[in-house]
Design a protein around this motif. Structure first.
Motif, PDB file in Angstrom:
ATOM      1  N   ASN A  62      15.540  27.870   6.710  1.00  0.00           N
ATOM      2  CA  ASN A  62      15.775  27.088   7.963  1.00  0.00           C
ATOM      3  C   ASN A  62      16.449  27.632   9.110  1.00  0.00           C
ATOM      4  O   ASN A  62      16.049  27.485  10.009  1.00  0.00           O
ATOM      5  CB  ASN A  62      16.626  25.616   7.582  1.00  0.00           C
ATOM      6  CG  ASN A  62      16.333  24.781   8.672  1.00  0.00           C
ATOM      7  OD1 ASN A  62      15.102  24.111   9.021  1.00  0.00           O
ATOM      8  ND2 ASN A  62      17.594  24.229   9.172  1.00  0.00           N
ATOM      9  N   ASN A  66      14.434  28.237  12.611  1.00  0.00           N
ATOM     10  CA  ASN A  66      15.125  28.020  13.867  1.00  0.00           C
ATOM     11  C   ASN A  66      15.553  29.140  14.729  1.00  0.00           C
ATOM     12  O   ASN A  66      15.353  28.908  15.869  1.00  0.00           O
ATOM     13  CB  ASN A  66      16.410  27.244  13.497  1.00  0.00           C
ATOM     14  CG  ASN A  66      17.191  26.678  14.697  1.00  0.00           C
ATOM     15  OD1 ASN A  66      16.637  25.898  15.333  1.00  0.00           O
ATOM     16  ND2 ASN A  66      18.373  26.949  14.913  1.00  0.00           N
ATOM     17  N   SER A 103      18.357  22.222  21.588  1.00  0.00           N
ATOM     18  CA  SER A 103      18.192  21.764  20.115  1.00  0.00           C
ATOM     19  C   SER A 103      18.286  23.076  19.049  1.00  0.00           C
ATOM     20  O   SER A 103      18.764  22.857  18.124  1.00  0.00           O
ATOM     21  CB  SER A 103      16.614  21.158  19.870  1.00  0.00           C
ATOM     22  OG  SER A 103      15.474  21.953  20.418  1.00  0.00           O
ATOM     23  N   TYR A 104      17.666  24.330  19.520  1.00  0.00           N
ATOM     24  CA  TYR A 104      18.109  25.261  18.609  1.00  0.00           C
ATOM     25  C   TYR A 104      19.548  25.533  18.446  1.00  0.00           C
ATOM     26  O   TYR A 104      20.020  25.839  17.527  1.00  0.00           O
ATOM     27  CB  TYR A 104      17.407  26.707  19.150  1.00  0.00           C
ATOM     28  CG  TYR A 104      17.969  27.869  18.960  1.00  0.00           C
ATOM     29  CD1 TYR A 104      17.980  28.499  17.811  1.00  0.00           C
ATOM     30  CD2 TYR A 104      19.124  28.480  20.081  1.00  0.00           C
ATOM     31  CE1 TYR A 104      18.517  29.855  17.683  1.00  0.00           C
ATOM     32  CE2 TYR A 104      19.724  29.672  19.905  1.00  0.00           C
ATOM     33  CZ  TYR A 104      19.550  30.228  18.378  1.00  0.00           C
ATOM     34  OH  TYR A 104      19.898  31.646  18.272  1.00  0.00           O
ATOM     35  N   CYS A 107      20.990  22.649  16.201  1.00  0.00           N
ATOM     36  CA  CYS A 107      20.381  23.143  14.905  1.00  0.00           C
ATOM     37  C   CYS A 107      21.192  24.155  14.094  1.00  0.00           C
ATOM     38  O   CYS A 107      21.401  24.127  12.760  1.00  0.00           O
ATOM     39  CB  CYS A 107      18.935  23.194  14.967  1.00  0.00           C
ATOM     40  SG  CYS A 107      18.190  23.161  13.379  1.00  0.00           S
ATOM     41  N   ASN A 111      23.137  23.625  10.692  1.00  0.00           N
ATOM     42  CA  ASN A 111      22.548  24.280   9.652  1.00  0.00           C
ATOM     43  C   ASN A 111      23.699  25.136   8.668  1.00  0.00           C
ATOM     44  O   ASN A 111      23.766  25.376   7.875  1.00  0.00           O
ATOM     45  CB  ASN A 111      21.315  25.116   9.896  1.00  0.00           C
ATOM     46  CG  ASN A 111      20.755  25.551   8.763  1.00  0.00           C
ATOM     47  OD1 ASN A 111      19.927  24.922   8.027  1.00  0.00           O
ATOM     48  ND2 ASN A 111      20.809  26.888   8.446  1.00  0.00           N
ATOM     49  N   THR A 145      19.841  17.781   9.822  1.00  0.00           N
ATOM     50  CA  THR A 145      20.166  18.942  10.467  1.00  0.00           C
ATOM     51  C   THR A 145      19.338  18.832  11.717  1.00  0.00           C
ATOM     52  O   THR A 145      19.697  18.949  12.895  1.00  0.00           O
ATOM     53  CB  THR A 145      19.969  20.353   9.754  1.00  0.00           C
ATOM     54  OG1 THR A 145      20.857  20.314   8.756  1.00  0.00           O
ATOM     55  CG2 THR A 145      19.960  21.321  10.820  1.00  0.00           C
ATOM     56  N   TRP A 146      17.911  18.541  11.504  1.00  0.00           N
ATOM     57  CA  TRP A 146      17.033  18.408  12.494  1.00  0.00           C
ATOM     58  C   TRP A 146      17.282  17.106  13.352  1.00  0.00           C
ATOM     59  O   TRP A 146      17.063  17.237  14.550  1.00  0.00           O
ATOM     60  CB  TRP A 146      15.711  18.790  12.175  1.00  0.00           C
ATOM     61  CG  TRP A 146      15.331  20.056  11.906  1.00  0.00           C
ATOM     62  CD1 TRP A 146      15.305  20.759  10.671  1.00  0.00           C
ATOM     63  CD2 TRP A 146      14.979  21.151  12.789  1.00  0.00           C
ATOM     64  NE1 TRP A 146      15.186  21.912  10.899  1.00  0.00           N
ATOM     65  CE2 TRP A 146      14.744  22.371  12.088  1.00  0.00           C
ATOM     66  CE3 TRP A 146      14.945  21.041  14.219  1.00  0.00           C
ATOM     67  CZ2 TRP A 146      14.472  23.674  12.786  1.00  0.00           C
ATOM     68  CZ3 TRP A 146      14.423  22.287  14.768  1.00  0.00           C
ATOM     69  CH2 TRP A 146      14.419  23.432  14.185  1.00  0.00           C
ATOM     70  N   SER A 147      17.222  16.084  12.839  1.00  0.00           N
ATOM     71  CA  SER A 147      17.219  14.820  13.532  1.00  0.00           C
ATOM     72  C   SER A 147      18.341  14.797  14.268  1.00  0.00           C
ATOM     73  O   SER A 147      18.456  14.240  15.568  1.00  0.00           O
ATOM     74  CB  SER A 147      17.248  13.748  12.417  1.00  0.00           C
ATOM     75  OG  SER A 147      18.202  13.699  11.486  1.00  0.00           O
ATOM     76  N   SER A 149      20.348  16.847  15.516  1.00  0.00           N
ATOM     77  CA  SER A 149      19.908  18.323  16.811  1.00  0.00           C
ATOM     78  C   SER A 149      19.164  17.682  17.724  1.00  0.00           C
ATOM     79  O   SER A 149      19.512  17.742  19.064  1.00  0.00           O
ATOM     80  CB  SER A 149      19.861  19.560  15.950  1.00  0.00           C
ATOM     81  OG  SER A 149      20.521  19.939  15.002  1.00  0.00           O
TER      82      SER A 149
END
Length: 309
Positions: A62, A66, A103-104, A107, A111, A145-147, A149
């Motif tokens: 991940n 990312n 967002s990167y 995340c 992460n 992690t994704w939601s 971010s």
């Protein structure tokens, strides 16, 4: 300006590269392709090797994916501008780039926090590791992690989109949220408060990682096996965290206190370090330190050489 959606921004970060445009294009393209190659090679190696289907390697995949996402939010536009006469970007494209870049960043931090938690359980509570880090738990952590971010970024971009724009010049290589906010002729207090809340949130995440590593180091020093596990899996994580945090701090300092005029080549390079260096070296760091990944990559490379010969 009446309608912000009709604004076209001028990017001023490439003004001092006219004489070396081809050189910068070649270096940028080479860096981007190498970043994508090393990241995807590591991800494919983890997927193909059943022994690597562990939570730590899932989080590592991940992290690499990312990194490719973050690099792809920056490199294509940069390479296009190096070949173009006018360095411009539409309002919609600018907002999209801001969303991708931030967002990167968020995340990456989240992460790294999940990876620190995984290492804490593995070293400090080894007998409970399988019971705690179940596939369902790993899936929930990845979803969080994704939601989380994407939600953080969406709120920040929405706050920026509401602002009227009274300027078009951005003295950077890419669109950043703070650069666009500074071009507004309206009150930006809400944006500043939200930015401060985000900063506190991710400082808290960094503190949580450091506290977990205090416990990890204490546990690792008790045995030779613990020290070996720390050197192989935790040290690369600490290097990754330090590298990314320092790169991001350089960018924040440049954006906030770099002045209103266009920066020199060195300043612009430092300002994009968090988009260039971490995605490039993270797979290399982990690939060099984790024996299982090294062995898998060596077998894959030897097979390709055998097929070519």
């Amino acid at each position: 300006m009446g309608n912000s959606s009709e604004v076209v921004f001028l990017l001023g970060g490439l003004n001092e590269t006219e004489a070396s445009r081809c050189v910068f294009f070649f270096l940028g393209l080479l860096s981007y392709l190498f970043t994508v190659w090393v990241s995807l090679s590591l991800v494919v190696s983890v997927i193909l090797e059943k022994m690597l289907h562990e939570p730590m390697y899932v989080f590592l995949c991940n992290l690499c994916l990312n990194g490719v996402y973050g690099a792809s939010s920056f490199y294509p536009k940069l390479l296009h501008d190096l070949l173009a006469d006018a360095h411009v970007i539409s309002y919609a494209a600018c907002m999209a780039q801001i969303f991708a870049v931030y967002s990167y960043v968020f995340c990456q931090f989240t992460n790294l926090t999940a990876m620190a938690y995984d290492r804490y359980v593995a070293i400090c509570r080894p007998l409970q590791y399988r019971a705690v880090m179940t596939p369902q738990k790993v899936a929930r952590l990845l979803l969080l992690t994704w939601s989380f971010s994407l939600l953080e970024t969406a709120v920040g971009v929405a706050l920026t989109c509401r602002l009227p724009i009274c300027g078009v010049r951005i003295d950077r290589l890419f669109c950043s949220n703070w650069a666009v906010v500074r071009l507004s002729c309206a009150d930006t207090t809400l944006n500043n408060v939200y930015g401060f809340v985000l900063m506190l949130s991710h400082v808290a995440q960094t503190a949580l990682i450091l506290v977990s590593y205090v416990h990890i180091v204490r546990a690792a020093l008790r045995s030779a096996a613990g020290r070996r596990k720390f050197m192989q899996t935790c040290l690369p994580h600490l290097i990754t965290l330090l590298n990314f945090t320092l790169s991001l701090v350089v960018d924040i300092m440049y954006a906030r206190y770099g002045g209103g005029g266009g920066g020199g080549v060195l300043q612009n390079i430092l300002a994009v370090e968090f988009l260039v260096v971490p995605p490039l070296i993270n797979p290399v760091i982990y690939g060099m330190n984790l024996q299982q990944i090294r062995r898998r990559l060596a077998r894959t490379f030897s097979r390709k050489v055998h097929l070519l010969t």
